[in-house]
Design an enzyme around this catalytic site. Structure first.
Site, short mmCIF file in Angstrom:
data_model
loop_
_atom_site.label_atom_id
_atom_site.label_comp_id
_atom_site.label_asym_id
_atom_site.label_seq_id
_atom_site.Cartn_x
_atom_site.Cartn_y
_atom_site.Cartn_z
N CYS A 92 123.64 24.04 21.56
CA CYS A 92 123.47 25.48 21.73
C CYS A 92 124.31 25.91 22.93
O CYS A 92 124.04 25.47 24.06
CB CYS A 92 121.99 25.82 21.94
SG CYS A 92 121.73 27.58 22.12
N CYS A 242 127.30 33.65 20.54
CA CYS A 242 126.99 32.31 20.01
C CYS A 242 128.06 31.29 20.44
O CYS A 242 129.20 31.32 19.95
CB CYS A 242 126.83 32.32 18.49
SG CYS A 242 126.12 30.79 17.87
O1 PYC Z 1 125.00 29.83 21.55
O2 PYC Z 1 125.36 28.09 20.29
C1 PYC Z 1 124.72 29.09 20.59
C2 PYC Z 1 123.52 29.43 19.81
C3 PYC Z 1 123.04 28.82 18.68
C4 PYC Z 1 121.90 29.48 18.30
C5 PYC Z 1 121.68 30.50 19.19
N1 PYC Z 1 122.68 30.44 20.11
#
Ligand code: PYC
Length: 329
Positions: A92, A242
């Site tokens: 994550c 993300c």
């Molecule tokens: O930032 O990799 C990320 C992530 C995955 C799920 C929520 N954030």
């Protein structure tokens, strides 16, 4: 008075709006020689504690948990197992930045390089003097280009399947408006795409579940290269751009020769926060020699900011009817 079963010491932070709950004390010991073994032990013995920490009334569906465990790799400062309302995440990116900022808040680390061990590999983080944090992620790659899937209410949708520490389906042509005031429709569209992938038995490599759907559009902000919307497993959308999703995007850009090594990529998320991404091609010493990787495998780096927002103890009392949380709908 009801007796107390658990006191979990936690630090909450957010990275570009996406929350991370770092659990630093009070969790039972996870047995295992490797972090993958510890993850299995967690799943088999303490899944109710994942739910207690993440679900209402102590948490919410957007939260990502980050359990600190002793590193089994001597290079790493700590091991970390990420989890959410529905299960466990390989890596994550926003959560890694949250963990580093939380460890700095606790004065356990200072600016500089710190390695973290995750179930899908080691990641190198750099806490910068300005408070930002870079994450050099696990090897990332595009597995398949422009895979077509028939989505009942959307028609034929094409997307790339890529690994960035989790499996992603990356879609540019989707007919959706990527705006913060449109997240309900975006969520529905991504849920439909995900269901269609499952129905068509479309997976990542070795049957890996594609549990993140990522939609892209041009950003209206001049210095941004792209804007995304990412649906996470458990059906909450990522408030940040993300980290693993940006890594998957960089892998696709590299595979298409649309971004050069070391060139910066500004990825904006749906609520407006951003990560700066870049990549280098992976060298053989950075790859697991027991695995075969595609030609354009990269080592992505993403950089962003996180802020601590709470430091507290979660209490789980024996008589509490919701001590293991309220199951997500
Ligand atoms: O930032 O990799 C990320 C992530 C995955 C799920 C929520 N954030």
């Amino acid at each position: 008075m009801s007796s107390t079963l658990f006191n979990f010491k936690i630090i909450d932070s957010h990275t570009g709006g996406e929350p991370t709950r770092m659990v630093c004390d009070g969790f039972p010991t996870l047995v295992g020689d490797t972090i993958q073994d510890k993850l299995q032990y967690f799943k088999q013995n303490f899944d109710h504690l994942r739910q207690s920490i993440i679900l209402e009334p102590r948490g919410n569906d957007v939260l990502v948990g980050a359990l600190l465990v002793p590193a089994t790799n001597p290079q790493a400062t700590a091991g970390v197992i990420f989890f959410n309302n529905t299960g466990y995440l390989g890596m994550c990116g926003h959560g890694t930045i949250g963990v580093i900022i939380s460890l700095a808040h606790q004065q356990k680390i200072t600016a500089g390089e710190h390695w973290l061990e995750t179930p899908v590999g080691l990641v190198k983080t750099t806490l910068h003097d300005d408070g930002s944090c870079s994450v050099q992620n696990v090897p990332s790659y595009r597995y398949k280009k422009q895979v077509a899937v028939q989505v009942p209410e959307l028609g034929l949708i094409r997307g790339d399947i890529a690994w960035g520490g989790n499996w992603f389906f990356l879609v540019s042509e989707h007919g959706q408006n990527i705006q913060a005031n449109n997240v309900t429709a975006l969520t529905q569209a991504c849920v439909q795409i995900k269901q269609a992938l499952v129905a068509a038995n479309i997976t990542g490599e070795n049957g890996g579940e594609i549990d993140h759907i990522e939609l892209f559009a041009d950003s209206t902000e001049e210095h941004m290269d792209s804007k995304n919307f990412v649906l996470c497993p458990g059906s909450a959308y990522d408030r940040s751009p993300c980290g693993t999703g940006t890594s998957a995007k960089l892998a696709c850009l590299a595979a298409d020769n649309n971004l050069a090594p070391e060139q910066l990529w500004q990825q904006q998320g749906v609520v407006g926060s951003s990560f700066t991404g870049s990549y280098q091609y992976a060298t053989s010493s950075q790859l697991d020699q027991t695995l075969a990787y595609p030609e354009h495998t990269i080592i992505p780096t993403i950089c962003g900011h996180a802020y601590v927002c709470a430091e507290t103890v979660l209490i789980v009392q024996e008589a509490d009817p919701f001590k293991w949380g309220i199951p997500s709908s």
